[in-house]
Design a protein around this motif. Sequence first.
Motif, mmCIF file in Angstrom:
data_model
loop_
_atom_site.group_PDB
_atom_site.id
_atom_site.type_symbol
_atom_site.label_atom_id
_atom_site.label_comp_id
_atom_site.label_asym_id
_atom_site.label_seq_id
_atom_site.Cartn_x
_atom_site.Cartn_y
_atom_site.Cartn_z
ATOM 1 N N THR A 112 -7.070 -74.064 -35.019
ATOM 2 C CA THR A 112 -7.007 -74.148 -36.479
ATOM 3 C C THR A 112 -6.951 -75.597 -36.939
ATOM 4 N N ILE A 113 -6.134 -76.423 -36.288
ATOM 5 C CA ILE A 113 -6.080 -77.844 -36.635
ATOM 6 C C ILE A 113 -7.445 -78.477 -36.443
ATOM 7 N N ALA A 114 -8.094 -78.161 -35.330
ATOM 8 C CA ALA A 114 -9.419 -78.724 -35.059
ATOM 9 C C ALA A 114 -10.431 -78.280 -36.099
ATOM 10 N N ALA A 115 -10.377 -77.007 -36.502
ATOM 11 C CA ALA A 115 -11.337 -76.480 -37.469
ATOM 12 C C ALA A 115 -11.160 -77.109 -38.839
ATOM 13 N N ARG A 116 -9.939 -77.444 -39.215
ATOM 14 C CA ARG A 116 -9.703 -78.065 -40.521
ATOM 15 C C ARG A 116 -10.242 -79.490 -40.569
ATOM 16 N N GLY A 117 -10.356 -80.124 -39.432
ATOM 17 C CA GLY A 117 -10.884 -81.492 -39.403
ATOM 18 C C GLY A 117 -9.787 -82.526 -39.369
ATOM 19 N N GLY A 118 -9.013 -82.605 -40.424
ATOM 20 C CA GLY A 118 -7.892 -83.534 -40.460
ATOM 21 C C GLY A 118 -8.300 -84.991 -40.363
ATOM 22 N N ARG A 119 -7.314 -85.825 -40.121
ATOM 23 C CA ARG A 119 -7.542 -87.258 -39.939
ATOM 24 C C ARG A 119 -7.422 -87.579 -38.457
ATOM 25 N N ALA A 120 -8.338 -88.393 -37.970
ATOM 26 C CA ALA A 120 -8.398 -88.647 -36.536
ATOM 27 C C ALA A 120 -8.149 -90.109 -36.214
ATOM 28 N N ALA A 121 -7.632 -90.332 -35.026
ATOM 29 C CA ALA A 121 -7.470 -91.675 -34.481
ATOM 30 C C ALA A 121 -7.734 -91.601 -32.990
ATOM 31 N N VAL A 122 -8.387 -92.627 -32.463
ATOM 32 C CA VAL A 122 -8.645 -92.718 -31.033
ATOM 33 C C VAL A 122 -7.665 -93.720 -30.442
ATOM 34 N N LEU A 123 -7.045 -93.322 -29.344
ATOM 35 C CA LEU A 123 -6.117 -94.205 -28.640
ATOM 36 C C LEU A 123 -6.718 -94.496 -27.271
ATOM 37 N N PRO A 124 -7.379 -95.638 -27.102
ATOM 38 C CA PRO A 124 -8.005 -95.958 -25.817
ATOM 39 C C PRO A 124 -6.965 -96.128 -24.719
#
Length: 270
Positions: free
Chosen positions: A18-30
Amino acid sequence: MTEHRRPPAPHAAERARTIAARGGRAAVLPSAGDTSDGARITPLLHHVHPNGSAMLLMPDDHPLVASAWQAPRAEVTAMLEVADHAPVQLREPVRGLLWITGWMRALDGQEARDEVLSVVDQRADPRLLDAGHGATVLLLSPASMVIADAEGTSSLRPEQFAAATPDPFCTHEDHWLRHLELSHRDVVSMLAKHLPEELRGGHVRPLGLDRFGLRLRVEAPDTDHDVRIAFSRPVESAKELSVELRRLVGCPFLAQSGQAQSGQAQSGTA
Protein backbone atom coordinates in the motif's frame (compact mmCIF):
# COMPACT_ATOMS: atom_id res chain seq x y z
CA MET A 1 -7.21 -9.32 34.42
CA THR A 2 -8.69 -8.74 30.93
CA GLU A 3 -6.19 -9.23 28.14
CA HIS A 4 -5.98 -6.32 25.73
CA ARG A 5 -6.41 -7.49 22.15
CA ARG A 6 -5.21 -5.35 19.27
CA PRO A 7 -7.76 -4.64 16.55
CA PRO A 8 -7.25 -6.56 13.30
CA ALA A 9 -5.08 -4.80 10.73
CA PRO A 10 -3.56 -5.53 7.31
CA HIS A 11 -0.51 -7.79 7.47
CA ALA A 12 2.93 -6.30 6.94
CA ALA A 13 3.29 -7.21 3.25
CA GLU A 14 -0.08 -5.65 2.43
CA ARG A 15 0.84 -2.48 4.29
CA ALA A 16 4.15 -2.35 2.41
CA ARG A 17 2.41 -2.79 -0.95
CA THR A 18 0.00 0.00 0.00
CA ILE A 19 2.82 2.43 0.83
CA ALA A 20 4.50 1.57 -2.47
CA ALA A 21 1.26 2.00 -4.43
CA ARG A 22 0.63 5.46 -2.96
CA GLY A 23 4.03 6.62 -4.18
CA GLY A 24 4.98 8.85 -1.29
CA ARG A 25 8.23 10.74 -1.01
CA ALA A 26 11.42 8.86 -1.76
CA ALA A 27 15.07 9.14 -0.82
CA VAL A 28 18.02 7.01 -1.88
CA LEU A 29 20.64 6.15 0.71
CA PRO A 30 23.77 4.91 -1.10
CA SER A 31 26.12 2.42 0.52
CA ALA A 32 29.04 3.74 2.53
CA GLY A 33 31.49 2.72 -0.17
CA ASP A 34 29.66 4.54 -2.95
CA THR A 35 31.52 7.29 -4.80
CA SER A 36 28.73 9.81 -4.12
CA ASP A 37 28.83 11.88 -0.94
CA GLY A 38 26.66 9.41 1.02
CA ALA A 39 23.90 11.95 1.65
CA ARG A 40 20.21 11.27 1.18
CA ILE A 41 19.35 11.69 -2.50
CA THR A 42 15.96 12.68 -3.85
CA PRO A 43 15.33 11.08 -7.26
CA LEU A 44 13.56 12.97 -10.03
CA LEU A 45 11.00 10.15 -10.03
CA HIS A 46 10.62 6.76 -8.40
CA HIS A 47 8.28 3.85 -8.94
CA VAL A 48 8.09 0.56 -7.03
CA HIS A 49 6.92 -2.38 -9.13
CA PRO A 50 4.66 -5.12 -7.74
CA ASN A 51 7.67 -7.45 -7.53
CA GLY A 52 9.54 -5.00 -5.28
CA SER A 53 12.04 -3.73 -7.84
CA ALA A 54 12.19 0.04 -8.12
CA MET A 55 12.79 2.35 -11.07
CA LEU A 56 14.63 5.58 -10.25
CA LEU A 57 15.14 8.53 -12.57
CA MET A 58 18.27 10.55 -11.82
CA PRO A 59 20.08 13.44 -13.56
CA ASP A 60 22.79 12.17 -15.90
CA ASP A 61 25.51 14.07 -14.05
CA HIS A 62 24.67 12.79 -10.56
CA PRO A 63 27.49 10.81 -8.87
CA LEU A 64 25.06 7.97 -8.14
CA VAL A 65 24.59 7.47 -11.87
CA ALA A 66 28.35 7.17 -12.39
CA SER A 67 28.47 4.53 -9.66
CA ALA A 68 25.53 2.63 -11.12
CA TRP A 69 27.18 2.41 -14.53
CA GLN A 70 29.87 0.25 -12.91
CA ALA A 71 27.36 -2.56 -12.24
CA PRO A 72 27.51 -5.51 -12.65
CA ARG A 73 31.32 -5.33 -12.62
CA ALA A 74 31.09 -3.91 -9.11
CA GLU A 75 28.04 -4.34 -6.91
CA VAL A 76 26.39 -1.02 -6.10
CA THR A 77 24.17 -1.42 -3.08
CA ALA A 78 21.62 1.18 -2.06
CA MET A 79 18.51 1.62 0.03
CA LEU A 80 15.34 3.29 -1.20
CA GLU A 81 13.23 4.88 1.52
CA VAL A 82 9.58 5.58 0.71
CA ALA A 83 7.73 7.75 3.25
CA ASP A 84 3.96 7.52 3.60
CA HIS A 85 2.63 10.97 4.52
CA ALA A 86 -0.79 11.63 6.01
CA PRO A 87 -3.17 13.44 3.64
CA VAL A 88 -4.05 16.04 6.30
CA GLN A 89 -1.62 18.49 7.92
CA LEU A 90 -0.24 16.96 11.11
CA ARG A 91 2.68 18.05 13.26
CA GLU A 92 4.17 14.57 12.68
CA PRO A 93 3.03 13.82 9.12
CA VAL A 94 4.85 10.52 8.37
CA ARG A 95 2.55 7.55 8.94
CA GLY A 96 4.94 4.84 7.81
CA LEU A 97 8.26 4.08 6.13
CA LEU A 98 9.21 1.40 3.63
CA TRP A 99 12.88 0.60 3.07
CA ILE A 100 13.98 -1.46 0.06
CA THR A 101 17.61 -2.58 0.07
CA GLY A 102 19.24 -4.12 -2.96
CA TRP A 103 21.56 -3.78 -5.93
CA MET A 104 21.40 -0.86 -8.33
CA ARG A 105 22.45 -0.59 -11.96
CA ALA A 106 21.93 1.87 -14.80
CA LEU A 107 19.90 0.98 -17.87
CA ASP A 108 20.33 2.24 -21.41
CA GLY A 109 19.05 1.62 -24.91
CA GLN A 110 16.12 -0.74 -25.33
CA GLU A 111 16.36 -1.94 -21.74
CA ALA A 112 15.78 1.61 -20.46
CA ARG A 113 12.92 2.17 -22.89
CA ASP A 114 11.25 -1.09 -21.83
CA GLU A 115 11.55 -0.10 -18.17
CA VAL A 116 10.01 3.32 -18.82
CA LEU A 117 7.14 1.74 -20.76
CA SER A 118 6.47 -0.70 -17.93
CA VAL A 119 6.10 2.27 -15.57
CA VAL A 120 3.88 4.18 -18.01
CA ASP A 121 1.48 1.23 -18.00
CA GLN A 122 0.94 1.81 -14.27
CA ARG A 123 1.67 5.52 -13.90
CA ALA A 124 1.66 8.04 -16.73
CA ASP A 125 4.01 10.74 -15.44
CA PRO A 126 5.41 13.44 -17.79
CA ARG A 127 8.79 13.25 -16.03
CA LEU A 128 9.31 9.88 -17.71
CA LEU A 129 9.86 11.82 -20.97
CA ASP A 130 13.20 13.00 -19.53
CA ALA A 131 14.62 9.48 -19.65
CA GLY A 132 17.44 9.56 -22.18
CA HIS A 133 17.21 13.35 -22.38
CA GLY A 134 19.21 14.51 -19.38
CA ALA A 135 18.07 11.77 -17.01
CA THR A 136 19.21 8.18 -16.53
CA VAL A 137 17.03 5.19 -15.65
CA LEU A 138 18.29 3.21 -12.65
CA LEU A 139 16.89 -0.12 -11.52
CA LEU A 140 17.04 -1.29 -7.89
CA SER A 141 16.68 -5.07 -7.55
CA PRO A 142 15.42 -5.91 -4.04
CA ALA A 143 17.25 -8.14 -1.58
CA SER A 144 15.26 -7.27 1.55
CA MET A 145 12.55 -4.92 2.77
CA VAL A 146 11.49 -3.39 6.08
CA ILE A 147 8.25 -1.60 6.92
CA ALA A 148 7.77 0.55 10.02
CA ASP A 149 4.46 2.12 11.01
CA ALA A 150 2.03 2.29 13.92
CA GLU A 151 1.38 -1.45 13.64
CA GLY A 152 5.06 -2.24 14.24
CA THR A 153 8.29 -2.93 12.37
CA SER A 154 8.57 -5.99 10.14
CA SER A 155 11.14 -7.35 7.72
CA LEU A 156 9.92 -8.83 4.44
CA ARG A 157 11.27 -10.99 1.68
CA PRO A 158 10.66 -9.72 -1.86
CA GLU A 159 8.45 -12.74 -2.61
CA GLN A 160 6.20 -11.86 0.34
CA PHE A 161 5.86 -8.33 -0.99
CA ALA A 162 5.07 -9.62 -4.49
CA ALA A 163 2.41 -12.04 -3.21
CA ALA A 164 0.48 -9.28 -1.39
CA THR A 165 -1.91 -6.69 -2.84
CA PRO A 166 -2.39 -3.02 -1.91
CA ASP A 167 -5.38 -2.01 0.17
CA PRO A 168 -8.46 -1.60 -2.06
CA PHE A 169 -9.05 1.96 -0.85
CA CYS A 170 -5.47 3.28 -1.04
CA THR A 171 -6.07 5.40 -4.15
CA HIS A 172 -9.19 7.06 -2.68
CA GLU A 173 -8.06 7.43 0.92
CA ASP A 174 -6.36 10.84 0.63
CA HIS A 175 -9.37 12.59 -0.90
CA TRP A 176 -11.82 11.04 1.56
CA LEU A 177 -9.78 11.91 4.66
CA ARG A 178 -9.18 15.50 3.53
CA HIS A 179 -12.93 15.89 2.97
CA LEU A 180 -13.61 14.44 6.41
CA GLU A 181 -11.10 16.80 8.03
CA LEU A 182 -12.28 19.97 6.28
CA SER A 183 -16.02 19.47 5.92
CA HIS A 184 -17.18 16.93 8.51
CA ARG A 185 -15.63 17.71 11.86
CA ASP A 186 -18.94 16.62 13.39
CA VAL A 187 -18.35 13.12 12.04
CA VAL A 188 -14.82 13.11 13.48
CA SER A 189 -16.33 14.03 16.86
CA MET A 190 -18.74 11.11 16.62
CA LEU A 191 -15.90 8.76 15.73
CA ALA A 192 -13.98 10.00 18.77
CA LYS A 193 -16.49 8.24 21.04
CA HIS A 194 -14.67 4.99 20.18
CA LEU A 195 -11.39 6.30 21.64
CA PRO A 196 -10.14 5.26 25.08
CA GLU A 197 -11.54 7.71 27.60
CA GLU A 198 -8.12 9.10 28.53
CA LEU A 199 -7.54 10.24 24.92
CA ARG A 200 -10.80 12.02 24.25
CA GLY A 201 -9.51 15.39 25.41
CA GLY A 202 -6.92 15.64 22.64
CA HIS A 203 -7.22 17.05 19.14
CA VAL A 204 -8.63 14.18 17.06
CA ARG A 205 -7.58 14.01 13.39
CA PRO A 206 -8.35 11.49 10.63
CA LEU A 207 -5.14 9.58 9.92
CA GLY A 208 -5.85 6.53 7.77
CA LEU A 209 -8.38 4.21 6.20
CA ASP A 210 -8.05 0.60 5.09
CA ARG A 211 -10.27 -2.42 4.63
CA PHE A 212 -10.01 -3.29 8.33
CA GLY A 213 -10.93 0.08 9.79
CA LEU A 214 -10.13 3.71 10.46
CA ARG A 215 -7.11 5.23 12.12
CA LEU A 216 -7.27 8.43 14.14
CA ARG A 217 -4.40 10.59 15.37
CA VAL A 218 -4.90 12.19 18.78
CA GLU A 219 -2.61 15.18 19.19
CA ALA A 220 -2.12 15.84 22.89
CA PRO A 221 0.00 18.70 24.27
CA ASP A 222 2.98 16.45 24.99
CA THR A 223 2.65 13.51 22.60
CA ASP A 224 0.66 11.90 19.78
CA HIS A 225 -1.38 8.70 19.88
CA ASP A 226 -2.48 6.65 16.86
CA VAL A 227 -5.67 4.66 17.44
CA ARG A 228 -7.22 2.04 15.16
CA ILE A 229 -11.02 1.70 15.16
CA ALA A 230 -11.89 -1.62 13.60
CA PHE A 231 -14.83 -2.36 11.35
CA SER A 232 -17.07 -5.27 12.30
CA ARG A 233 -15.57 -7.16 9.36
CA PRO A 234 -13.09 -6.45 6.54
CA VAL A 235 -14.66 -4.55 3.62
CA GLU A 236 -13.83 -4.69 -0.08
CA SER A 237 -16.28 -2.33 -1.80
CA ALA A 238 -17.45 1.26 -1.46
CA LYS A 239 -20.91 0.01 -0.49
CA GLU A 240 -19.54 -2.13 2.35
CA LEU A 241 -17.34 0.74 3.47
CA SER A 242 -20.31 3.11 3.61
CA VAL A 243 -22.23 0.69 5.83
CA GLU A 244 -19.33 0.34 8.25
CA LEU A 245 -18.69 4.09 8.45
CA ARG A 246 -22.34 4.82 9.17
CA ARG A 247 -22.32 2.11 11.80
CA LEU A 248 -19.33 3.66 13.54
CA VAL A 249 -21.00 7.08 13.77
CA GLY A 250 -24.21 5.49 15.09
CA CYS A 251 -26.54 5.85 12.09
CA PRO A 252 -29.99 4.69 13.37
CA PHE A 253 -31.10 3.41 9.96
CA LEU A 254 -28.72 0.47 10.24
CA ALA A 255 -30.30 -0.98 13.37
CA GLN A 256 -32.11 -3.76 11.51
CA SER A 257 -31.87 -7.44 10.56
CA GLY A 258 -29.03 -8.24 12.93
CA GLN A 259 -26.78 -5.41 11.79
CA ALA A 260 -27.03 -3.66 15.11
CA GLN A 261 -25.91 -6.80 16.89
CA SER A 262 -22.67 -6.94 14.90
CA GLY A 263 -22.15 -3.19 14.95
CA GLN A 264 -19.75 -2.98 17.88
CA ALA A 265 -16.34 -2.32 16.32
CA GLN A 266 -13.20 -2.95 18.28
CA SER A 267 -10.89 -0.09 19.05
CA GLY A 268 -7.43 0.03 20.53
CA THR A 269 -4.27 2.07 20.66
CA ALA A 270 -1.95 1.14 17.81
